[in-house]
Design an enzyme around this catalytic site. Structure first.
Site, PDB file in Angstrom:
ATOM      1  N   ASN A   9       0.874  -1.173   0.000  1.00  8.93           N
ATOM      2  CA  ASN A   9       0.000   0.000   0.000  1.00  8.93           C
ATOM      3  C   ASN A   9       0.912   1.223   0.000  1.00  8.93           C
ATOM      4  O   ASN A   9       1.549   1.522   1.007  1.00  8.93           O
ATOM      5  CB  ASN A   9      -0.879  -0.035   1.257  1.00  8.93           C
ATOM      6  N   TRP A  10       0.973   1.885  -1.139  1.00 13.11           N
ATOM      7  CA  TRP A  10       1.877   3.042  -1.249  1.00 13.11           C
ATOM      8  C   TRP A  10       1.322   4.295  -0.581  1.00 13.11           C
ATOM      9  O   TRP A  10       2.011   5.293  -0.467  1.00 13.11           O
ATOM     10  CB  TRP A  10       2.205   3.321  -2.728  1.00 13.11           C
ATOM     11  N   LYS A  11       0.044   4.244  -0.174  1.00  8.29           N
ATOM     12  CA  LYS A  11      -0.580   5.412   0.479  1.00  8.29           C
ATOM     13  C   LYS A  11      -0.369   6.656  -0.395  1.00  8.29           C
ATOM     14  O   LYS A  11      -0.423   6.551  -1.609  1.00  8.29           O
ATOM     15  CB  LYS A  11      -0.043   5.577   1.909  1.00  8.29           C
ATOM     16  N   HIS A  93      -9.306   1.095   5.055  1.00 11.21           N
ATOM     17  CA  HIS A  93      -8.027   1.261   5.759  1.00 11.21           C
ATOM     18  C   HIS A  93      -8.239   2.185   6.949  1.00 11.21           C
ATOM     19  O   HIS A  93      -9.040   3.122   6.880  1.00 11.21           O
ATOM     20  CB  HIS A  93      -6.971   1.833   4.794  1.00 11.21           C
ATOM     21  N   GLU A  95      -6.591   4.546   8.031  1.00 15.12           N
ATOM     22  CA  GLU A  95      -6.348   5.965   7.738  1.00 15.12           C
ATOM     23  C   GLU A  95      -7.571   6.594   7.078  1.00 15.12           C
ATOM     24  O   GLU A  95      -7.869   7.771   7.287  1.00 15.12           O
ATOM     25  CB  GLU A  95      -5.086   6.095   6.865  1.00 15.12           C
ATOM     26  N   GLU A 163      -4.854  -5.032  10.556  1.00  9.53           N
ATOM     27  CA  GLU A 163      -3.811  -4.023  10.756  1.00  9.53           C
ATOM     28  C   GLU A 163      -4.045  -3.285  12.076  1.00  9.53           C
ATOM     29  O   GLU A 163      -4.826  -2.316  12.116  1.00  9.53           O
ATOM     30  CB  GLU A 163      -3.832  -2.999   9.616  1.00  9.53           C
ATOM     31  N   GLY A 169       3.192   2.073  10.768  1.00 10.86           N
ATOM     32  CA  GLY A 169       4.184   3.140  10.647  1.00 10.86           C
ATOM     33  C   GLY A 169       4.947   3.434  11.926  1.00 10.86           C
ATOM     34  O   GLY A 169       5.628   4.449  12.019  1.00 10.86           O
ATOM     35  N   SER A 208       3.941  -2.331  10.131  1.00 11.41           N
ATOM     36  CA  SER A 208       5.391  -2.425  10.352  1.00 11.41           C
ATOM     37  C   SER A 208       6.006  -3.752   9.919  1.00 11.41           C
ATOM     38  O   SER A 208       6.951  -4.233  10.548  1.00 11.41           O
ATOM     39  CB  SER A 208       5.732  -2.126  11.822  1.00 11.41           C
ATOM     40  N   GLY A 229       3.086  -1.171   4.137  1.00  6.16           N
ATOM     41  CA  GLY A 229       3.140   0.240   3.778  1.00  6.16           C
ATOM     42  C   GLY A 229       4.553   0.647   3.393  1.00  6.16           C
ATOM     43  O   GLY A 229       5.015   0.408   2.281  1.00  6.16           O
ATOM     44  N   GLY A 230       5.267   1.247   4.342  1.00  3.30           N
ATOM     45  CA  GLY A 230       6.585   1.822   4.074  1.00  3.30           C
ATOM     46  C   GLY A 230       7.545   0.907   3.337  1.00  3.30           C
ATOM     47  O   GLY A 230       8.227   1.336   2.397  1.00  3.30           O
TER      48      GLY A 230
HETATM   49  P1  13P Z   1       3.452   0.224   7.466  1.00  2.51           P
HETATM   50  O1  13P Z   1       3.912  -1.059   6.845  1.00  2.51           O
HETATM   51  O2  13P Z   1       4.175   1.426   6.955  1.00  2.51           O
HETATM   52  O3  13P Z   1       3.422   0.132   8.974  1.00  2.51           O
HETATM   53  O4  13P Z   1       1.918   0.443   7.013  1.00  2.51           O
HETATM   54  C1  13P Z   1       1.021  -0.600   7.129  1.00  2.51           C
HETATM   55  C2  13P Z   1      -0.223  -0.240   6.431  1.00  2.51           C
HETATM   56  O5  13P Z   1      -0.982   0.608   6.860  1.00  2.51           O
HETATM   57  C3  13P Z   1      -0.513  -0.921   5.155  1.00  2.51           C
HETATM   58  O6  13P Z   1      -1.815  -0.677   4.729  1.00  2.51           O
END
Ligand code: 13P
Length: 248
Positions: A9-11, A93, A95, A163, A169, A208, A229-230
């Protein structure tokens, strides 16, 4: 019986220059034993789909509207995502639940729209730190699961991502026992509601995930992959996570 899924997920990250990461993933994983999915920002879906065409890398959106079309400025429909080459979409998600006030009912309506539009829905669930510390995790996950999923889903059209919000993050992950507890609970709830099909629905862990912790997470029963994510932003970080899943 469930095929692993390594999803990124590149957000709100990535521009055209980032497409070189897809070239690198293609080269590193020409014939993977697991599925690979990258969900870039909407602006990149069409270009990324073109770059990924013919490879094992699938492309997805990060959200879609519950309606097919209409007066919803700034939103994007399931049909627009498929038209741009997407095969999947992340929904609910944390967020989006936090930033856009999405409720379980919204997420369910979006999931219905995604499935109608032929997309695979990746539906996200997760507890806050307060809920975790208050001993409410399974209650919260159970409520989100019941409210966010339509009545007719299959292992082919829906994926769940667990999640924990406090792990996103932050570099913190739950203990392996905590991950196992929630994934076992989700599996049991899915089987209760969907019968045999509940065994086929994949449940990803997210929060993470890194090359350094992927193998121990993937060794947990009922963890069928990750939503990353990251560490999905570069092939250098994401590729070893894909390999860890192949080896799980
Ligand atoms: P991180 O891997 O950066 O913690 O993010 C997880 C996430 O929200 C994937 O949707």
């Amino acid at each position: 019986m469930r095929r692993g899924l390594a999803a990124g997920n590149w957000k709100m990250n990535g521009t055209g220059a980032s497409l070189s990461e897809i070239e690198a993933l293609k080269a590193a994983h020409p014939d993977p034993s697991v599925e690979i999915l990258i969900c870039p920002p909407a602006t990149l879906v069409e270009r990324m789909s073109a770059v990924a065409k013919g490879s094992a890398v699938a492309v997805g959106g990060q959200d879609c509207h519950a309606a097919e079309a209409g007066a919803h400025t700034g939103d994007i429909s399931a049909a627009m995502l498929t038209d741009a080459g997407a095969t999947h979409v992340i929904l609910g998600h944390s967020e989006r639940r936090a930033d856009h006030g999405e409720t379980d009912a919204n997420v369910r309506a979006k999931t219905e729209a995604a499935l109608m539009g032929g997309l695979v829905a990746v539906v996200c669930l997760g507890e806050s730190l307060d809920e975790r510390e208050g001993g409410k995790t399974l209650d919260v996950i159970g409520t989100q699961l019941a409210g966010s999923l339509p009545d007719a889903i299959t292992g082919a059209n829906t994926v769940i991502a667990y999640e924990p919000i406090w792990a996103i993050g932050t570099g913190k992950i739950p203990t392996i026992e905590q991950i196992a507890e929630v994934h076992d609970f989700i599996r049991a709830e899915l089987v209760k509601r969907y019968g045999a099909e509940g065994e086929a629905i994949r449940v990803l862990y997210g929060g993470s995930v890194k090359p350094s912790n992927a193998a121990e997470i993937f060794a947990v029963e009922n963890v069928d992959g990750a939503l990353v994510g990251g560490a999905s932003l570069t092939a250098q970080d994401f590729s070893p996570i894909i390999t860890a899943l192949e080896n799980a």
